[in-house]
Design a protein around this motif. Structure first.
Motif, PDB file in Angstrom:
ATOM      1  N   GLU A  61     -16.257  20.176 -25.754  1.00  0.00           N
ATOM      2  CA  GLU A  61     -16.417  21.070 -24.611  1.00  0.00           C
ATOM      3  C   GLU A  61     -16.841  22.484 -25.018  1.00  0.00           C
ATOM      4  OE1 GLU A  61     -16.799  19.752 -21.695  1.00  0.00           O
ATOM      5  OE2 GLU A  61     -14.947  20.116 -20.614  1.00  0.00           O
ATOM      6  N   THR A  62     -16.473  22.919 -26.238  1.00  0.00           N
ATOM      7  CA  THR A  62     -16.786  24.300 -26.641  1.00  0.00           C
ATOM      8  C   THR A  62     -18.108  24.418 -27.377  1.00  0.00           C
ATOM      9  OG1 THR A  62     -15.665  24.118 -28.780  1.00  0.00           O
ATOM     10  CG2 THR A  62     -14.324  24.786 -26.888  1.00  0.00           C
ATOM     11  N   ILE A  63     -18.774  23.308 -27.624  1.00  0.00           N
ATOM     12  CA  ILE A  63     -19.991  23.355 -28.448  1.00  0.00           C
ATOM     13  C   ILE A  63     -21.167  23.820 -27.594  1.00  0.00           C
ATOM     14  CG2 ILE A  63     -21.581  21.985 -29.846  1.00  0.00           C
ATOM     15  CD1 ILE A  63     -19.160  20.155 -30.442  1.00  0.00           C
ATOM     16  N   PRO A  64     -21.835  24.881 -27.996  1.00  0.00           N
ATOM     17  CA  PRO A  64     -22.951  25.379 -27.190  1.00  0.00           C
ATOM     18  C   PRO A  64     -24.120  24.402 -27.181  1.00  0.00           C
ATOM     19  CG  PRO A  64     -22.862  26.490 -29.329  1.00  0.00           C
ATOM     20  CD  PRO A  64     -21.635  25.639 -29.227  1.00  0.00           C
ATOM     21  N   PRO A  65     -24.879  24.375 -26.098  1.00  0.00           N
ATOM     22  CA  PRO A  65     -24.771  25.217 -24.899  1.00  0.00           C
ATOM     23  C   PRO A  65     -23.972  24.553 -23.798  1.00  0.00           C
ATOM     24  CG  PRO A  65     -26.849  24.072 -24.890  1.00  0.00           C
ATOM     25  CD  PRO A  65     -26.110  23.569 -26.101  1.00  0.00           C
ATOM     26  N   SER A  66     -22.654  24.567 -23.909  1.00  0.00           N
ATOM     27  CA  SER A  66     -21.773  23.953 -22.920  1.00  0.00           C
ATOM     28  C   SER A  66     -21.906  24.657 -21.575  1.00  0.00           C
ATOM     29  CB  SER A  66     -20.326  24.040 -23.410  1.00  0.00           C
ATOM     30  OG  SER A  66     -19.429  23.775 -22.372  1.00  0.00           O
ATOM     31  N   LEU A  67     -21.981  23.853 -20.500  1.00  0.00           N
ATOM     32  CA  LEU A  67     -22.060  24.435 -19.168  1.00  0.00           C
ATOM     33  C   LEU A  67     -20.805  25.237 -18.844  1.00  0.00           C
ATOM     34  CD1 LEU A  67     -23.596  21.490 -17.098  1.00  0.00           C
ATOM     35  CD2 LEU A  67     -24.763  23.312 -18.334  1.00  0.00           C
TER      36      LEU A  67
ATOM     37  N   GLY B 284     -24.557  19.814 -28.596  1.00  0.00           N
ATOM     38  CA  GLY B 284     -25.296  21.034 -28.897  1.00  0.00           C
ATOM     39  C   GLY B 284     -26.671  21.062 -28.287  1.00  0.00           C
ATOM     40  N   ILE B 285     -27.065  19.993 -27.616  1.00  0.00           N
ATOM     41  CA  ILE B 285     -28.388  19.941 -27.001  1.00  0.00           C
ATOM     42  C   ILE B 285     -28.295  19.928 -25.486  1.00  0.00           C
ATOM     43  CG2 ILE B 285     -30.514  18.589 -26.803  1.00  0.00           C
ATOM     44  CD1 ILE B 285     -29.909  17.473 -29.579  1.00  0.00           C
ATOM     45  N   SER B 286     -27.493  19.001 -24.963  1.00  0.00           N
ATOM     46  CA  SER B 286     -27.543  18.786 -23.514  1.00  0.00           C
ATOM     47  C   SER B 286     -26.643  19.732 -22.742  1.00  0.00           C
ATOM     48  CB  SER B 286     -27.145  17.348 -23.197  1.00  0.00           C
ATOM     49  OG  SER B 286     -25.767  17.160 -23.436  1.00  0.00           O
ATOM     50  N   GLY B 287     -25.443  20.019 -23.267  1.00  0.00           N
ATOM     51  CA  GLY B 287     -24.531  20.886 -22.547  1.00  0.00           C
ATOM     52  C   GLY B 287     -23.757  20.216 -21.428  1.00  0.00           C
TER      53      GLY B 287
ATOM     54  N   SER C 241     -29.302  27.999 -16.084  1.00  0.00           N
ATOM     55  CA  SER C 241     -29.327  27.135 -17.259  1.00  0.00           C
ATOM     56  C   SER C 241     -28.628  25.800 -17.006  1.00  0.00           C
ATOM     57  CB  SER C 241     -28.662  27.840 -18.448  1.00  0.00           C
ATOM     58  OG  SER C 241     -27.357  28.256 -18.096  1.00  0.00           O
ATOM     59  N   VAL C 242     -27.815  25.712 -15.937  1.00  0.00           N
ATOM     60  CA  VAL C 242     -27.127  24.449 -15.639  1.00  0.00           C
ATOM     61  C   VAL C 242     -28.131  23.328 -15.383  1.00  0.00           C
ATOM     62  CG1 VAL C 242     -25.623  23.264 -13.998  1.00  0.00           C
ATOM     63  CG2 VAL C 242     -25.003  25.533 -14.847  1.00  0.00           C
ATOM     64  N   PRO C 243     -29.026  23.442 -14.384  1.00  0.00           N
ATOM     65  CA  PRO C 243     -29.974  22.338 -14.181  1.00  0.00           C
ATOM     66  C   PRO C 243     -30.916  22.126 -15.355  1.00  0.00           C
ATOM     67  CG  PRO C 243     -30.552  24.223 -12.802  1.00  0.00           C
ATOM     68  CD  PRO C 243     -29.203  24.496 -13.366  1.00  0.00           C
ATOM     69  N   LEU C 244     -31.268  23.204 -16.057  1.00  0.00           N
ATOM     70  CA  LEU C 244     -32.230  23.054 -17.149  1.00  0.00           C
ATOM     71  C   LEU C 244     -31.615  22.291 -18.324  1.00  0.00           C
ATOM     72  CD1 LEU C 244     -33.938  26.570 -17.060  1.00  0.00           C
ATOM     73  CD2 LEU C 244     -34.521  24.487 -15.831  1.00  0.00           C
ATOM     74  N   PHE C 245     -30.361  22.564 -18.649  1.00  0.00           N
ATOM     75  CA  PHE C 245     -29.715  21.819 -19.731  1.00  0.00           C
ATOM     76  C   PHE C 245     -29.389  20.385 -19.318  1.00  0.00           C
ATOM     77  CE2 PHE C 245     -28.635  25.902 -21.940  1.00  0.00           C
ATOM     78  CZ  PHE C 245     -29.252  25.577 -23.135  1.00  0.00           C
ATOM     79  N   VAL C 246     -29.084  20.182 -18.037  1.00  0.00           N
ATOM     80  CA  VAL C 246     -28.885  18.816 -17.555  1.00  0.00           C
ATOM     81  C   VAL C 246     -30.169  18.010 -17.740  1.00  0.00           C
ATOM     82  CG1 VAL C 246     -28.507  17.410 -15.486  1.00  0.00           C
ATOM     83  CG2 VAL C 246     -27.041  19.375 -15.942  1.00  0.00           C
ATOM     84  N   PHE C 247     -31.287  18.603 -17.374  1.00  0.00           N
ATOM     85  CA  PHE C 247     -32.572  17.908 -17.539  1.00  0.00           C
ATOM     86  C   PHE C 247     -32.874  17.675 -19.012  1.00  0.00           C
ATOM     87  CE2 PHE C 247     -37.213  17.912 -18.018  1.00  0.00           C
ATOM     88  CZ  PHE C 247     -37.532  16.848 -17.193  1.00  0.00           C
TER      89      PHE C 247
ATOM     90  N   GLY D 134     -36.117  24.251 -25.402  1.00  0.00           N
ATOM     91  CA  GLY D 134     -35.658  22.921 -25.788  1.00  0.00           C
ATOM     92  C   GLY D 134     -36.384  21.828 -25.036  1.00  0.00           C
ATOM     93  N   ILE D 135     -36.658  22.051 -23.747  1.00  0.00           N
ATOM     94  CA  ILE D 135     -37.361  21.040 -22.944  1.00  0.00           C
ATOM     95  C   ILE D 135     -38.779  20.846 -23.443  1.00  0.00           C
ATOM     96  CG2 ILE D 135     -38.325  20.596 -20.643  1.00  0.00           C
ATOM     97  CD1 ILE D 135     -35.764  21.933 -19.515  1.00  0.00           C
ATOM     98  N   VAL D 136     -39.484  21.945 -23.693  1.00  0.00           N
ATOM     99  CA  VAL D 136     -40.861  21.839 -24.192  1.00  0.00           C
ATOM    100  C   VAL D 136     -40.875  21.176 -25.566  1.00  0.00           C
ATOM    101  CG1 VAL D 136     -42.878  23.179 -24.935  1.00  0.00           C
ATOM    102  CG2 VAL D 136     -41.675  23.794 -22.828  1.00  0.00           C
ATOM    103  N   TYR D 137     -39.940  21.569 -26.429  1.00  0.00           N
ATOM    104  CA  TYR D 137     -39.856  20.965 -27.762  1.00  0.00           C
ATOM    105  C   TYR D 137     -39.565  19.471 -27.651  1.00  0.00           C
ATOM    106  CZ  TYR D 137     -38.074  19.988 -32.470  1.00  0.00           C
ATOM    107  OH  TYR D 137     -37.868  19.444 -33.714  1.00  0.00           O
ATOM    108  N   GLY D 138     -38.588  19.120 -26.802  1.00  0.00           N
ATOM    109  CA  GLY D 138     -38.228  17.712 -26.643  1.00  0.00           C
ATOM    110  C   GLY D 138     -39.377  16.887 -26.090  1.00  0.00           C
ATOM    111  N   ALA D 139     -40.116  17.444 -25.129  1.00  0.00           N
ATOM    112  CA  ALA D 139     -41.251  16.712 -24.560  1.00  0.00           C
ATOM    113  C   ALA D 139     -42.340  16.498 -25.605  1.00  0.00           C
ATOM    114  CB  ALA D 139     -41.803  17.485 -23.360  1.00  0.00           C
ATOM    115  N   LEU D 140     -42.620  17.538 -26.419  1.00  0.00           N
ATOM    116  CA  LEU D 140     -43.655  17.400 -27.458  1.00  0.00           C
ATOM    117  C   LEU D 140     -43.244  16.381 -28.510  1.00  0.00           C
ATOM    118  CD1 LEU D 140     -44.717  21.139 -27.952  1.00  0.00           C
ATOM    119  CD2 LEU D 140     -46.041  19.308 -26.877  1.00  0.00           C
TER     120      LEU D 140
END
Length: 629
Positions: free
Chosen positions: A356-362, A314-317, A266-272, A452-458
């Motif tokens: 730092e504690t807000i999900p989805p925090s890395l 709460g989005i990027s992490g 989930s680290v690279p996916l939330f970074v993207f 989240g990525i698919v939603y954001g892209a759409l």
């Protein structure tokens, strides 16, 4: 004689011409090799998104789970981590502590940079053969679902190490001053040689070697500017090779275990995802709505900055992605209203620590992966502590700006607020979409980022009509580089944590911490102090990987809830991470806000005290962290 002099002059001129040509050829070679690594790394990021999202659709939508999807994702993930680490090495993006290096003169700084490269190369040269042996041993294992040799996965380790070594050599060869390169290489070789010669004297020292290697060697490397991952690697390699009879190949296995845990995918996916919401304009829409609500009150845009960082976190992490999404949108308007750049970057850094504690925090994901604490529980428990710290920050903002002149600022009308709300609604919905998918069991904490990525892209394509296809490849490469830098630290820190555990240090630490007078309260107070210091030196993720497996069982033994303890140490590390002069997060905020670090040092101390007050409240009242579990 004159003819000889002319000939020498001509030869010198020819050499002067050839030297730039030679450097140009080396630069071209490095670019070609870099492209050969960038393209597969970008493809791997895209492939992981597709595979995990396909797994969600097949399991939840079609009720026909893909039994091979997790296994394939795990195989590709190790390749992504190692190629990403190579990309980060070429781009000089591996995390390092530069407070001392940056204060040196230009000549000394250049020499220390070369020492850092030579130290990294030394570790790579020493570990590459054990990595090859490890890959060979893994060839005898067959994967359960795909029925292929596990060597196809494990060989990513020696390949990635060789690529980083190649980039290190190219950087040294391209250096303009070969004398500095030679002295840097000889200095590193001399230190390595001295430790090797001291081997007979080190073995009888027992656990004193932990102090020599894990404090002395690791600390010296970190403060000398050696990238943290390689400083950790040199420390644990030296400890195992020189003071124990443990095969060094075991270290490679521990690195593999630390880097390839599927939760960390989930680290690279939330970074993207963080880069995606900035590119599609979703972050800008959220900030515009908040500004329409509060822009007319005293200190209003400062409140907007606090709220925007809470939402975007709460989005990027990823803190860097959070700050990069918010600062370019808010800072120009805030400066026009008379806000001082130093105060802006100080508040930006403080909100980085607050969220730092807000999900989805890395950091939450990392804690879950290395300690076994439920990530869903951490995601639930992290929301209210962020609110508490936001309130303490807002209280200080109110005090500082209670006399601000707002006569020149027009209040937004109800229709304008409604319009910005409608525009921002798809973006505001994203954190709730992510949370709903996790709570309802639609996707795991690893897979939810793909939703989240698919939603954001759409939303970017259909709603905001902002999707720059030309930026997609650089975003994928940037994701791979940042992820590789993080994961390599996790890998070497996992090796250090294993070494500490095997030495019996964890038992000694447990008995010392559990024996502190005052019980849980003293344990929490000591932890806050320790992790504030660790956060400023090591950053959050390395400190968590190194000390989390040791301290969380102690917290449980003294009666502190694991989720409550996680929130305390994350917030403490966040304060350290963004506190000058050592906190690298503060300098990242200055770079993103384009503000000189000296301008923000005075105003940030007030914000850090506000954060500390909020942390004390969170520590004293466990319900804030565990009330909704």
């Amino acid at each position: 004689m004159a003819r000889v002099g002319v000939q020498v002059t001509e030869m010198a001129g020819e050499a002067a011409v050839q030297s730039p040509r030679r450097r140009s050829r080396l630069a071209s070679l490095e670019r070609l090799l870099g492209l050969a690594v960038d393209i597969p790394a970008a493809i791997l990021v895209a492939a992981e998104i597709v595979i995990l999202f396909a797994g969600v659709v097949a399991r939840y939508g079609l009720h026909r789970p893909l039994i091979w999807s997790d296994e394939l994702a795990s195989i590709l993930f190790l390749w992504l981590a190692m190629l990403g680490a190579a990309v980060a090495f070429r781009r000089s993006e591996h995390m390092r502590m530069t407070a001392i290096v940056g204060s040196a003169g230009p000549a000394m700084r250049a020499w220390l940079d070369l020492v850092a490269v030579c130290a990294a190369l030394a570790f790579l040269a020493m570990i590459v053969w054990p990595a090859y042996d490890y890959a060979y041993e893994e060839s005898f294992i067959t994967t359960p679902a795909l029925q292929i040799s596990n060597m196809w996965r494990a060989v990513a380790l020696p390949v990635g190490l060789c690529l980083m070594a190649a980039f290190a050599l190219l950087r040294l060869v391209r250096a303009a001053d070969y004398l500095k390169v030679l002295t840097a290489a000889l200095s590193v070789a001399a230190v390595v040689g001295l430790f090797w010669l001291a081997q007979p004297y080190l073995r009888p020292l027992g656990n004193l070697n932990l102090l020599i290697f894990f404090v002395g060697v690791a600390g010296f490397c970190v403060f000398a500017g050696v990238p943290i991952a390689f400083g950790f690697g040199l420390a644990i390699f030296g400890y195992l090779a020189l003071t124990t009879h443990t095969p060094v190949m075991v270290l490679v296995g521990r690195m593999d275990e630390g880097m390839s845990h599927l939760i960390l995918l989930s680290v690279p996916l939330f970074v993207f995802l963080g880069l995606l919401i900035e590119m599609t304009g979703m972050a800008r829409a959220m900030v515009a709505f908040l500004a329409s609500l509060l822009g007319h009150v005293r200190g209003g845009l400062h409140y907007v900055l606090v709220g925007a960082m809470y939402l975007v976190s709460g989005i990027s992490g990823a803190k860097a992605a959070d700050m990069a999404a918010v600062a370019p949108v808010l800072f120009p308007e805030m400066k026009q209203r008379g806000a001082k750049p130093g105060d802006l970057v100080a508040l930006l850094a403080a909100t980085g620590a607050q969220t730092e504690t807000i999900p989805p925090s890395l950091v939450l994901i990392t804690i879950g992966s290395v300690t076994g604490v439920s990530i869903a529980a951490l995601f639930t428990g992290g929301l209210l502590p962020g609110v508490v710290l936001a309130l303490t920050l807002c209280t200080l903002v109110w005090w500082r700006y209670r006399h601000e002149d707002m006569s020149h600022v027009r209040r937004a009308t109800a229709s304008e607020i409604g319009k910005t709300f409608v525009i921002a609604l798809p973006a505001l919905a994203l954190p709730f979409v992510i949370r709903y998918a996790v709570v309802e069991g639609i996707a795991t904490a690893t897979e939810v980022s793909t939703i989240g990525i698919v939603y954001g892209a759409l939303v970017g394509l259909v709603v905001y009509r902002r999707f720059d296809w030309q930026r997609l490849f650089p975003m994928l490469v940037e994701t791979a580089a940042l992820s590789g830098a993080i994961l390599l630290i996790i890998g070497t820190a996992t090796g250090m944590a294993w070494g500490l555990t095997q030495s019996g240090f964890s038992r000694s630490l447990a008995s010392a911490m559990t024996g502190l007078p005052g019980g849980a309260a003293t344990f929490i107070a000591v932890s806050i102090l320790a992790f504030t210091i660790l956060g400023s030196v090591l950053e959050g993720i390395p400190a968590i990987v190194l000390f989390g497996p040791l301290l969380f069982p102690i917290a449980h033994a003294v009666g502190v809830h694991e989720v409550h303890y996680a929130m305390i140490i994350i917030l403490a590390m966040g304060i350290g991470l963004f506190a000058p002069p050592f906190g690298v997060g503060y300098y990242a905020a200055c770079a993103i806000g384009r503000v000189e670090p000296a301008e923000g040092i005075r105003p940030i101390w007030g914000y850090l005290l506000a954060l500390l007050a909020g942390l004390i409240v969170v520590a004293v009242f466990p319900w804030i962290s565990i009330g909704f579990l």
